[in-house]
Write a protein that holds these residues in place. Sequence first.
Motif, PDB file in Angstrom:
ATOM      1  N   GLY A 179      19.053  -6.046  59.770  1.00 53.23           N
ATOM      2  CA  GLY A 179      19.475  -6.691  61.009  1.00 53.23           C
ATOM      3  C   GLY A 179      18.738  -6.111  62.198  1.00 53.23           C
ATOM      4  N   MET A 180      18.635  -4.764  62.226  1.00 52.98           N
ATOM      5  CA  MET A 180      17.954  -4.116  63.347  1.00 52.98           C
ATOM      6  C   MET A 180      16.483  -4.518  63.411  1.00 52.98           C
ATOM      7  SD  MET A 180      20.127  -2.645  65.094  1.00 52.98           S
ATOM      8  CE  MET A 180      19.030  -1.893  66.289  1.00 52.98           C
ATOM      9  N   PHE A 206      15.260  -7.407  62.903  1.00 52.77           N
ATOM     10  CA  PHE A 206      15.186  -8.643  63.695  1.00 52.77           C
ATOM     11  C   PHE A 206      15.374  -8.336  65.174  1.00 52.77           C
ATOM     12  CE2 PHE A 206      16.616 -10.451  59.547  1.00 52.77           C
ATOM     13  CZ  PHE A 206      15.503 -11.222  59.322  1.00 52.77           C
ATOM     14  N   VAL A 207      16.302  -7.391  65.447  1.00 49.71           N
ATOM     15  CA  VAL A 207      16.566  -7.035  66.844  1.00 49.71           C
ATOM     16  C   VAL A 207      15.294  -6.492  67.509  1.00 49.71           C
ATOM     17  CG1 VAL A 207      17.824  -5.450  68.347  1.00 49.71           C
ATOM     18  CG2 VAL A 207      19.013  -6.610  66.481  1.00 49.71           C
ATOM     19  N   GLY A 239      12.674  -9.195  67.906  1.00 44.33           N
ATOM     20  CA  GLY A 239      13.035 -10.106  68.985  1.00 44.33           C
ATOM     21  C   GLY A 239      12.749  -9.492  70.340  1.00 44.33           C
ATOM     22  N   ILE A 288       9.044  -9.429  71.067  1.00 46.42           N
ATOM     23  CA  ILE A 288       8.499 -10.735  71.454  1.00 46.42           C
ATOM     24  C   ILE A 288       8.916 -11.088  72.881  1.00 46.42           C
ATOM     25  CG2 ILE A 288       8.629 -13.216  70.979  1.00 46.42           C
ATOM     26  CD1 ILE A 288       8.678 -12.562  68.035  1.00 46.42           C
ATOM     27  N   LEU A 289      10.165 -10.734  73.237  1.00 41.86           N
ATOM     28  CA  LEU A 289      10.611 -11.010  74.606  1.00 41.86           C
ATOM     29  C   LEU A 289       9.791 -10.211  75.614  1.00 41.86           C
ATOM     30  CD1 LEU A 289      14.489 -11.115  74.196  1.00 41.86           C
ATOM     31  CD2 LEU A 289      12.951 -13.005  74.685  1.00 41.86           C
ATOM     32  N   GLY A 344      12.108 -15.128  70.558  1.00 44.95           N
ATOM     33  CA  GLY A 344      12.548 -13.744  70.740  1.00 44.95           C
ATOM     34  C   GLY A 344      14.058 -13.625  70.720  1.00 44.95           C
ATOM     35  N   VAL A 345      14.727 -14.499  71.491  1.00 41.85           N
ATOM     36  CA  VAL A 345      16.195 -14.455  71.548  1.00 41.85           C
ATOM     37  C   VAL A 345      16.789 -14.781  70.185  1.00 41.85           C
ATOM     38  CG1 VAL A 345      18.228 -15.448  72.656  1.00 41.85           C
ATOM     39  CG2 VAL A 345      16.139 -15.105  73.971  1.00 41.85           C
ATOM     40  N   LEU A 374      15.519 -14.222  67.185  1.00 47.66           N
ATOM     41  CA  LEU A 374      15.428 -13.046  66.314  1.00 47.66           C
ATOM     42  C   LEU A 374      16.469 -12.014  66.721  1.00 47.66           C
ATOM     43  CD1 LEU A 374      11.569 -12.705  66.074  1.00 47.66           C
ATOM     44  CD2 LEU A 374      13.125 -12.918  64.147  1.00 47.66           C
ATOM     45  N   LEU A 375      16.564 -11.767  68.032  1.00 43.21           N
ATOM     46  CA  LEU A 375      17.496 -10.762  68.542  1.00 43.21           C
ATOM     47  C   LEU A 375      18.922 -11.089  68.115  1.00 43.21           C
ATOM     48  CD1 LEU A 375      17.849  -8.310  70.395  1.00 43.21           C
ATOM     49  CD2 LEU A 375      18.049  -9.876  72.318  1.00 43.21           C
ATOM     50  N   THR A 395      19.887 -13.166  65.681  1.00 42.37           N
ATOM     51  CA  THR A 395      20.002 -13.087  64.219  1.00 42.37           C
ATOM     52  C   THR A 395      20.328 -11.661  63.798  1.00 42.37           C
ATOM     53  OG1 THR A 395      18.303 -14.784  64.048  1.00 42.37           O
ATOM     54  CG2 THR A 395      18.839 -13.599  62.040  1.00 42.37           C
ATOM     55  N   GLY A 396      19.565 -10.719  64.348  1.00 47.22           N
ATOM     56  CA  GLY A 396      19.768  -9.317  63.990  1.00 47.22           C
ATOM     57  C   GLY A 396      21.141  -8.831  64.378  1.00 47.22           C
ATOM     58  N   LEU A 397      21.544  -9.112  65.619  1.00 44.62           N
ATOM     59  CA  LEU A 397      22.843  -8.622  66.095  1.00 44.62           C
ATOM     60  C   LEU A 397      23.981  -9.224  65.273  1.00 44.62           C
ATOM     61  CD1 LEU A 397      22.318  -8.597  69.960  1.00 44.62           C
ATOM     62  CD2 LEU A 397      22.440  -6.654  68.389  1.00 44.62           C
ATOM     63  N   ILE A 422      23.832 -10.327  62.118  1.00 48.19           N
ATOM     64  CA  ILE A 422      23.859  -9.730  60.775  1.00 48.19           C
ATOM     65  C   ILE A 422      24.556  -8.371  60.829  1.00 48.19           C
ATOM     66  CG2 ILE A 422      22.433  -8.683  58.971  1.00 48.19           C
ATOM     67  CD1 ILE A 422      20.437 -10.909  59.333  1.00 48.19           C
ATOM     68  N   VAL A 423      24.185  -7.550  61.828  1.00 50.77           N
ATOM     69  CA  VAL A 423      24.829  -6.239  61.958  1.00 50.77           C
ATOM     70  C   VAL A 423      26.318  -6.411  62.233  1.00 50.77           C
ATOM     71  CG1 VAL A 423      24.909  -4.106  63.309  1.00 50.77           C
ATOM     72  CG2 VAL A 423      22.709  -5.117  62.735  1.00 50.77           C
TER      73      VAL A 423
END
Lengths: 328, 316
Positions: free
Chosen positions: A137-138, A140-141, A144, A147-148, B292-293, B295-296, B298-300, B302-303
Amino acid sequence: MTAASTAAAQPAARTMGKLKAQRLLRALLPALSLALVLMAIATLNPRAISYFGFTLMLNLAIPIALATIAQMFVIAGNDLDLSIGPFVGFVGCVTATWLRDTPLVGILMLLGCIGVYAAVGALIYLRNLPSIVVTLGMSFVWQGLAILLLPKPGGRAPDWLLTTMGVKPPLVPFPILAALLIAAVAYFGLMRTSYGAILRGSGGNSVAIGRAGWSLLKAKMALFALTGLFGVLSGLALIGITTSADANIGNGYTLLSIAGVILGGGEFVGGRVSPVGAVIGALTLALAASPLLTFMQIPPDWQVAANGAILIVVLAARVLISPKGAER
Amino acid sequence: MNGAVRKLLAKPWIWSYFGALLVWLAAIFFTRGYGAGGMVTAALSLAVFMVVVGVGQMFVISLGPGNVDLSLPANIGLASAVAMKVMAGDDGLVAIGLLAALFCGLAIGTVNYLLIWALRIPPIIATLSASFIIQSIDIGYGRGLQIKPPPGFADFTNIQILGIPVLAILTVLFTAGAGVALQRTAYGRSVLAIGQNMRAARLAGIRVGLVRFATYALSGTLGGLDGALLAGYFRGANVDIGNEYLLTSIAVVVIGGTSVAGGKANVPGIWGAALFLVLLLTMLNTFGVSAGVRLLLTGLIIVGVITAAGGDKALD
């Protein structure tokens, strides 16, 4: 279950001897792999074995070695970090933008990243979560955020960083010096200090460490924070070499770092890692990846395959040495 | 009744279904109910491909720490090319093409285990190195070929009955079979026993090598099957077709409640986790956020979901 517990059932004297021999073998295997790759390069292109040649060939090995050490800390605690690659990429983006333009904000952001890593460690320990999913998960964080921060490749490394990574010390090439330094710091920190032993113990036998009164939460947080710290260093070193950043620049580091730790004699369970081995493993991977392939004049189509084949040949050397039944 | 509910809530896989339901509700709330059914249909079609490789990966991961098949993406890529090339756009050759893909996957699984067994390379690196070699073979093999599926096969992978993809129905049957194989057959029990304690399993008379070989071969074969189906569904094979299945195959297994420490597997959870991941992407796409958002978030999420679901309560 592990080789150590097998040995523990036998008389003490023999155990010690056996353990020593096993440790020696474990320490020698990675070095042998590196020697194999170096010999191949020396045969194919003797001129590469020079100050200049090593500087060129091993330059990218520095960030790989740092990322491998980062991965080693989580593996020492029986976890796995699938986010280290994107994290290195994110650090790279911060380095090429904030750290150059407003150094103070950049430094605070990087310190904050290490804090996030410690928090992830705490979360994993407190909720007893599988580290693979949390770090997935991290990943992806971080990706992301990268990329931002930097939608298109660009930015520029701070000048002090370019100067540091471009240093040309006398006699010994900079990458080799850096690798020695990284290995020495990680070795003394994790293998020779008392808290290092606690950290390894938290992976080897957490119940025992907990009963002895040590905080497992703190140990887990320390291991993850160290991973974050070395991840930051890896990102800095990478940008110091490539001079500009890209959100995807570190993605390959996740698998490279895991492969480096394992190549260096580390194991997924039981807090068994070797910092020196991990650095050697990273160097082997870095050398096997591109310089060796260039000298072998392999067509581009088959370079990836040759990469895999080299990994297999290097690892197959284990068969000649490692004792029978070494599998868990 | 109350007891039954509590029993259901105690299942580790129920949380992935909750997660899937939540993101689906969030998505249709955003669209005011528009496309609610279509989302489920699309999610089922895409989840199928995750589930098929997920089942293979689950058996491998259940073998214990360090066991993972990283060659699945390359395997899917090569098998998709092999299947399409053998089928050669002819509906009459579909069965042979499928068989070829299965054998291609089986061969890859066999090579993986040979590397692990004969050269004693840790599985994670053995399968990774193998995947590099497979990738190159795929690039060399698939180059410059028009690799389109036969129309009949492409239609079959897209067919729906009352909005439910036929492929999804078949995959549900397949996963039911996998569940039985895991819990009720000697093979499945052996995998779990090895995952819990390989040495104990060996001493108990389980032929550890044979079971591990069968597991890697199974994972490879399922990867091959997935490659053929993907090429049919997306109407064409290419080298990168399997790339996203490296992380997703692991994610669906672990989010679905299978223990990464081995010895504890969970089949229903794979479906829940796959639906959750696909619907999560659908939801973020309907929100229309930037890459970007997306992915961000998605990650948050999942966690967040794994934190809410909690890990293994037993600390042994």
